[in-house]
Design a protein around this motif. Structure first.
Motif, mmCIF file in Angstrom:
data_model
loop_
_atom_site.group_PDB
_atom_site.id
_atom_site.type_symbol
_atom_site.label_atom_id
_atom_site.label_comp_id
_atom_site.label_asym_id
_atom_site.label_seq_id
_atom_site.Cartn_x
_atom_site.Cartn_y
_atom_site.Cartn_z
ATOM 1 N N GLY A 20 40.938 42.854 32.044
ATOM 2 C CA GLY A 20 39.983 43.878 32.451
ATOM 3 C C GLY A 20 40.571 44.792 33.501
ATOM 4 O O GLY A 20 41.453 44.405 34.272
ATOM 5 N N VAL A 21 40.084 46.027 33.498
ATOM 6 C CA VAL A 21 40.528 46.980 34.508
ATOM 7 C C VAL A 21 39.299 47.756 34.963
ATOM 8 O O VAL A 21 38.482 48.190 34.152
ATOM 9 C CB VAL A 21 41.556 47.980 33.933
ATOM 10 N N LYS A 22 39.170 47.908 36.272
ATOM 11 C CA LYS A 22 38.087 48.755 36.769
ATOM 12 C C LYS A 22 38.745 49.752 37.710
ATOM 13 O O LYS A 22 39.235 49.401 38.773
ATOM 14 C CB LYS A 22 37.049 47.920 37.504
ATOM 15 N N THR B 235 41.108 47.862 40.405
ATOM 16 C CA THR B 235 41.068 46.405 40.375
ATOM 17 C C THR B 235 41.397 45.953 38.961
ATOM 18 O O THR B 235 40.905 46.526 37.988
ATOM 19 C CB THR B 235 39.677 45.891 40.767
ATOM 20 N N MET B 236 42.247 44.937 38.858
ATOM 21 C CA MET B 236 42.613 44.409 37.548
ATOM 22 C C MET B 236 42.225 42.945 37.483
ATOM 23 O O MET B 236 42.244 42.233 38.488
ATOM 24 C CB MET B 236 44.120 44.549 37.303
ATOM 25 N N ARG B 237 41.880 42.520 36.270
ATOM 26 C CA ARG B 237 41.547 41.116 36.096
ATOM 27 C C ARG B 237 42.608 40.485 35.194
ATOM 28 O O ARG B 237 42.965 41.044 34.151
ATOM 29 C CB ARG B 237 40.172 40.980 35.453
ATOM 30 N N PRO C 237 32.618 42.517 32.703
ATOM 31 C CA PRO C 237 33.814 42.976 33.406
ATOM 32 C C PRO C 237 33.939 42.364 34.793
ATOM 33 O O PRO C 237 32.954 42.261 35.534
ATOM 34 C CB PRO C 237 33.621 44.488 33.486
ATOM 35 N N LEU C 238 35.152 42.048 35.076
ATOM 36 C CA LEU C 238 35.534 41.640 36.408
ATOM 37 C C LEU C 238 34.613 40.594 37.024
ATOM 38 O O LEU C 238 34.310 40.602 38.178
ATOM 39 C CB LEU C 238 35.635 42.873 37.321
ATOM 40 N N ASP D 231 36.220 46.911 30.141
ATOM 41 C CA ASP D 231 35.332 45.837 30.533
ATOM 42 C C ASP D 231 35.765 44.483 30.015
ATOM 43 O O ASP D 231 35.722 43.488 30.724
ATOM 44 C CB ASP D 231 33.915 46.143 30.034
#
Lengths: 227, 233, 866
Positions: free
Chosen positions: C571-573, C647-649, B40-41, C580
């Motif tokens: 992705g997103v957190k 946060t985004m990807r 992730p990220l 993930d």
């Protein structure tokens, strides 16, 4: 001949019943003038209404011309009233949107009479209002209205005329005229006349005076035959 | 913009999908750009040599899930053959040769070894000038050549309803380029697929899953020797 | 019978003034129904006429594959079950054409082959006013658009090459019915004979063409059924169908919304008209009850009495309704021609069904409200006459608990009366459903109507209860106003019901109208773009913009070039949700799709920030910054639980980019003026990424200038395609304009007639006040005292009725916008509050004004008249 046998009237009131008329018997011979007197609330108007079939008794029989009217339906009663009973009210109760002549014609029209126009005029003439036929009730005085009402009551030449305090709303002079008219009708047509009245003078002119008190007949006074 | 287009009652077509992809009424377009990063990220850490397919919605796999698009199938074929390359889906719905030329730099960044040029379908559908398309494609080939990237040119055909003149000049443009630059050439990307109702989606333009597999086979036939060659060198 | 007629004739003669007022009230109610119904029907046929012209037929069945014999056979079988009046084939395709002589420049056009008889609806306009005829096409003739002549440098009479065959240009199309199959096209129209098109050889294996069957079907329901069945049965074989009603485009949607609104108003006006008629009948019957009792005393049977008064009511209603039809005819005539001219062919006039409906409603409503109280007379013993009892004032006193009152009511329920009421009510529902064109709608509105009526009835009870303590106040007008409010048999209920329902519907229609027109206005912006550019490359953007600005008419809004990039969320957190990998994202459905994204430094007109802060006015970020900023749309926030601060990807064409969500925006999607993006980036992040621009502009008004602009654009930027949407937008605008005009006219008439009806209903109550006011006057009350008393009483009633009506209107609007019209609900507090206040004022003014006669009159006259 009108016969009341054991006629009573009670109405439900709150938890119990209120007795307006206790069982009473009464015969009114044809062509007689009967006055019903008594204080307010003694049941005078109720008695009159019962005789006219405007109300149904709680018990007893009412025979008008040999028919027990308590067994009749609304429409039969209405027909009976239309042909056999004339009614005069204290408050006249003329139809406001009809002229005097038309008011007189209404019962005949209801009964389907053909010569209503001629007979209406004759009746107005009889009550002395032949000139006022085209006037509306609001254009007539109280006495005149009551005379129209009497003419209307006589429209189908009924054998019985009921009057509920016919002079109650009129001054004494006018009242006198109305009484004279009613008595004259009684004499000339042989119409049985039953009137409710407070007026002692009027009562004195009756063949029979029934005094009511608290829903029971307190006195029956027959006037000695006129000499 | 959504409303503007909706208001025009635009039916789905290659061209307008460029715009519609931004709108909510176009849900369900599952395109493929590339495989997801593993963690992730974090930024992409794939350092395998790359094969970039520069194309339009046929490459992007419009209406298909990512694994059904022909670049996705090529990745599977490469993996199955043990050829250690990353196949990058550089398809942009609605893109023309002019757009492809402008995003070439972006596409060629990194360790790109092979460039499959699969553009021109939208030029054809919009009836754009064949000469202009030819110039754009030539520039793409020249730029890639200059960077020592092996170019595979996938040809396109204009639909017959555009008339014999346009169709032949269109076809000729690819043949000329292939000859001129001596690049590896797939004469028609949609060979055996175009016009076959059973191999295309309802719009009659975009291959369905079966059609996409045939396209992948067509490309693989040319791509595989190239990859073998690179892997062995 | 003689008696019945005689009585009717005498009543009319004797009180014609009062009856005239009754007439007028009935007439206004019926007139409103007839006028509105007629207009609605005219407008509807006008609107559907436009919509039919849009597809040149009632139903189009089409496929992007050639008809196979099996499909053709099955379609024929399907059509055999449908009453098809006429059919013909048509084929549409894109192709390249060039002039037979001269430069070899080829142009893409939208070629359409049609048969004789095309179009079923709509009309061709050819340059120079020449009439359209299929003969112009037969034998390789063609009709083309003026832009093609300019592009190819040819004139009428020259020949163009289509599929290698020469076609002679025989005319220039100015306006064409039945736009292209896709609704809009990249090339200009070239019309040829279908047989000639087939002969070009352009239709072969691999050709892309739209094959159509155009159908003329007189019966609308059959057409809609056919569309449904074709869609269900032929979907697998790539065949679709649409009718002129299909809502795939704005026309269909607008048409449906406008029609739904019109139906609703038509329905409401029936109810409003019914209320007007009801209040008239009610007073009329009340006034006649003593006469009925007297007649019974004089020997009239129930049947005779009922017949006499039912006949009167029926005659009154019929005469009033007839007057209403007359009023409607005059009213429709007096709509300014300048207004109706815009609607083109739409002819305004009374329609038979509208007249019949108006008459039916007038009669049924008056009978419903006359029969039930008249039937009650059967049970009223004429004995009451002996008591000098005022039958007109007979009624349940406003005392006792609601339950005990209801119980008393139930106990007194008369079967015949109830049955009559139910029967007439059913008849009314039938009329209402006829009006609404649907049983469900009829029942729904009837139930809603009953619901509101129940609320108002309850409110009347509560009001009487609530003000009762005021009866001990010392101020005479207030005390007597309160006493009046709770007096048995008074006007409290009728005013609350009539005015409450009236204001409910009038305000409801008004705010629906506003919502609808606001919705259309978004699509109707005259400064809106009518030319669209696609595939503008970044290096071309500056030059394109300069060229556009240079060619636009003075005063036109600047052209907009919007960058568009492709991106995918990988992705997103965040606080609520952590995704993930890309496969996690794909698990979230549409979050995994390819999005068009953009970047800019300001909000659009149709956006507002609901959370966080937008970077308006802040400098761009460094393109290489590790973390960028993104603003997400409300629906992304709501559907996927992504919050400000998460946060985004993103994967932007193979490049990974991370961005922090710094704001949530709500986009008004229905607003056509500005586009909408799910993800907007702060400038800087995407500077290097590949992007193209889409252009929106208001093109020059002059056709030649437009053509030159398009020509110059394409010459200088060959990859750019300019789409001229003016004609189709113009046609859409015409339909929308008509719809807005129709809605405004209908809404205006509804408002006017609703107000008149309410005035009538309120004024009608004065007949109950005459006697009482006269007595008070006799007792020494001054005009001023009486006026104040009336004002307080009517104000209280008006305010309550208005407030409940306004609240109901808000609820109605909310439900209808969401579930019937499918548009955004716009709360209208100003309209509703001012509506409630205006209602109060109206009721007070009318109530007092209608009683001025009473106030002026000598009391004796009033007393004697009674």
């Amino acid at each position: 001949m009108i016969e009341l046998r054991g006629v009573s009237k009670t109405v439900p009131s709150g938890d119990g019943t209120l007795t307006i008329l206790h069982p009473l018997d009464l015969s009114i011979p044809d062509r007689h003038v009967v006055a019903i007197t008594g204080p307010s609330g003694s049941g005078k108007s109720t008695l009159l209404g019962l005789i006219a079939g405007l109300d149904a008794p709680t018990s007893g029989q009412i025979l008008v011309g040999g028919t027990d009217i308590t067994t009749l339906g609304e429409d039969a009663l209405a027909r009976l009233r239309g042909t056999h009973i004339g009614f005069v009210f204290q408050f006249f109760h003329l139809l406001p949107s009809l002229t005097a002549l038309e008011n007189v014609r209404v019962p005949m029209e209801i009964a389907g009479a053909r010569d209503a126009e001629r007979r209406g005029r004759a009746l107005l003439d009889e009550v002395g209002l032949s000139e006022r036929g085209h006037h509306y009730p609001s254009q007539l005085s109280g006495g005149e209205q009551q005379r129209v009402a009497i003419a209307r009551a006589l429209a189908n030449d009924p054998p019985l005329l009921l009057a509920d305090e016919p002079t109650g709303n009129l001054d004494s002079t006018t009242g006198r005229q109305v009484i004279d008219l009613l008595l004259q009708v009684n004499r000339s047509r042989g119409t049985t006349l039953v009137l409710v009245t407070h007026d002692a003078d009027l009562a004195a002119l009756a063949d029979l005076t029934i005094g009511l008190r608290d829903g029971a007949i307190a006195s029956r006074t027959a006037r000695p035959p006129a000499s | 913009m959504q409303a503007v287009w909706r208001r025009l009652g635009v039916a789905a077509s290659l061209v307008v999908c460029v715009l519609l992809a931004s709108c909510s009424s176009c849900k369900g377009h599952v395109d493929v750009l590339k495989a997801p990063p593993p963690t992730p990220l974090e930024t992409n850490t794939d350092d395998r040599p790359k094969v970039v397919i520069l194309g339009d919605s046929i490459t992007a796999g419009l209406g298909l899930v990512e694994t059904q698009s022909f670049p996705g199938l090529l990745q599977q074929k490469a993996d199955a053959e043990g050829l250690d390359f990353e196949v990058i889906n550089g398809g942009v719905s609605g893109d023309t040769s002019a757009g492809g030329l402008r995003r070439l730099d972006w596409a060629l960044e990194g360790d790109v070894r092979v460039l499959v040029v699969a553009l021109g379908a939208n030029d054809g559908l919009r009836g754009l000038s064949v000469g202009e398309m030819k110039r754009n494609l030539a520039q793409i080939i020249e730029t890639a050549d200059a960077r020592k990237v092996v170019v595979i040119l996938a040809g396109m055909e204009a639909p017959p309803n555009y008339g014999p003149e346009y169709a032949s000049s269109f076809r000729q443009a690819y043949q000329d380029l292939a000859g001129q630059y001596r690049v590896r050439f797939i004469p028609f990307l949609l060979d055996k697929v175009a016009g076959q109702p059973s191999l295309n989606q309802a719009d009659g333009i975009h291959p369905n899953a079966q059609g996409s597999a045939i396209v992948a086979d067509t490309v693989w036939a040319v791509l595989r020797p190239v990859l073998d060659q690179i892997a062995n060198s | 019978m003689t008696f019945v007629l005689l009585m009717a004739a005498r009543e009319f003669r004797a009180s014609w003034r009062r009856l005239l007022f009754f007439f007028v009230c009935v007439a206004i109610g019926v007139g409103a129904i007839v006028a509105l119904r007629s207009i609605i029907q005219s407008v509807r046929s006008g609107l559907t006429g436009e919509a039919r012209a849009m597809i040149a037929s009632d139903v189009v069945i089409q496929s992007n594959r050639a008809w196979t014999p099996e499909v053709r056979r099955d379609l024929d079988a399907q059509l055999a079950k449908t009453p098809v009046a006429a059919r013909q084939d048509s084929i549409e395709m894109a192709t390249m054409v060039r002039a037979e002589r001269g430069a070899a420049v080829a142009r893409m056009v939208e070629l359409r082959g049609v048969e004789s008889g095309f179009p079923f609806y709509g009309r061709f306009t050819l340059q120079g006013g020449a009439p359209y005829s299929h003969d112009l096409l037969v034998g390789r003739g063609t009709l083309v658009r003026p832009e093609l002549l300019a592009q190819l440098g040819i004139r009428v009479g020259d020949r163009i090459m289509i599929g290698g065959q020469p076609f002679t240009v025989r005319g220039v199309i100015e306006q064409e019915p039945g736009g292209s199959a896709g609704g809009f096209s990249l090339g200009s129209r070239v019309l040829v004979d279908l047989a000639d098109l087939r002969g070009t050889g352009l239709l072969t294996f691999g050709s892309r063409a739209t094959h159509q069957i155009l159908l003329k079907i007189a019966e609308e329901n059959a057409a809609l059924r056919l569309v449904r069945e074709v869609r269900a049965n032929f979907r697998e074989r790539f065949v679709t169908a649409r009718s002129f009603r299909s809502t795939e485009n704005q026309i269909g949607e607008s048409l449906e919304r406008a029609e739904n609104f019109l139906s609703l108003v038509g329905f409401i006006i029936v109810v409003l008209g019914g209320i007007g008629v009801w209040s008239v009948t009610r007073v009329f019957v009340q006034q006649k009850i003593p006469s009925v009792a007297i007649l019974k005393c004089l020997g009239a049977s129930t049947r005779q009495v009922l017949a006499a008064y039912v006949a009167q009511v029926a005659l009154l209603a019929l005469a009033g309704s007839a007057l209403g039809v007359g009023l409607a005819a005059v009213g429709i005539r007096s709509i300014p021609a300048s207004l109706t001219a815009a609607l083109g062919r739409v002819a305004y006039g009374l329609t038979l069904s509208a007249v019949l409906q108006g008459l039916a409603v007038g009669l049924l409503v008056s009978l419903l409200f006359a029969l039930v109280p008249l039937l009650e007379v059967r049970r009223v013993k004429p004995l009451l006459l002996l008591r000098g009892f005022n039958l007109a004032a007979a009624g349940q006193p406003w005392t006792g608990s609601l339950v005990s009152r209801l119980r008393a009511r139930l106990a007194a329920l008369d079967l015949l009366q109830a049955a009559t009421g139910v029967l007439v009510a059913i008849a009314l529902v039938v009329v209402a459903s006829w009006q609404a064109g649907s049983w469900r709608a009829g029942a729904a509105v009837t139930i809603g109507f009953a619901g509101i009526a129940a609320v108002l009835y309850g409110a009347a009870f509560v009001l009487v209860r609530a003000v009762s303590p005021l009866a001990s106040m010392r101020w005479f007008p207030l005390r007597h106003a309160v006493v009046s409010l709770r007096r048995p048999g008074n006007q409290t209920r009728v005013i609350l019901l009539a005015v409450g329902l009236g204001s409910f519907f009038v305000l409801g229609v008004r705010s629906l109208q506003n919502d609808l027109i606001a919705e259309f206005a978004l699509a109707l912006d005259p400064k809106g773009a009518d030319m669209f550019l696609i595939d503008v490359q970044r290096d071309q953007a500056g030059g394109v913009r300069a060229l556009l600005v240079d060619r636009q008419d003075p005063g036109a809004p600047p052209p907009r070039l919007v960058p568009i990039l492709r991106a995918r969320v990988t992705g997103v957190k965040g606080r609520e949700v952590t995704l993930d990998s890309f496969s996690d994202v794909r698990g979230r459905g549409s979050l995994g799709r390819e999005y068009g994204i953009t970047y800019r430094n300001a909000l659009e007109e149709n956006e507002r920030v609901t959370e966080g802060r937008f970077w308006t006015g802040e400098p761009p970020l460094d393109p290489d910054a590790p973390l960028h900023e993104v603003s997400i749309e409300q629906s992304i926030h709501e559907r996927f639980g992504i919050e400000v601060g998460d946060t985004m990807r993103f994967d932007v064409l193979g490049r990974i980019m991370q961005a922090r969500v710094t704001s949530v925006r709500r986009v008004e999607w229905a607003d056509a003026r500005s586009g909408g993006f799910m993800f907007v980036f702060r400038p800087g992040a995407l500077d290097k990424a590949p992007q193209t621009f889409v252009g929106f502009l208001k093109g020059p008004a002059d056709l030649t200038a437009r053509l030159r602009l398009q020509y110059d654009l394409v010459t200088k930027y060959p990859n750019v395609t300019a789409v001229d949407g003016r004609e189709i937008i113009g046609r859409i605008q015409k339909v929308l304009d008509n719809a807005v005009l129709a809605i405004s006219i209908v809404g205006g008439i509804a408002l006017l007639s609703g107000t008149l009806i309410l005035i009538g209903a309120v004024a009608m109550t004065r007949y109950q006040r005459v006697y009482e006011a006269a007595i008070l006057r006799t007792l020494g009350a001054s005009t001023r005292t009486l006026g104040t008393m009336l004002a307080i009483e009517y104000c209280a009633l008006g305010l309550l009725a208005g407030a409940i009506g306004a609240a109901g209107a808000a609820a109605l609007t909310w439900g209808v916008t969401r579930h019937v019209l499918d548009i955004a609900w716009r709360p209208a507090p100003v309209l509703l509050v001012s509506g409630a206040l205006l209602t109060t004022a109206l009721v007070a003014v009318v109530g007092v004004a209608a009683s001025t006669e009473v106030l002026r009159k000598k009391p004796l006259g009033a007393l004697r008249a009674e």
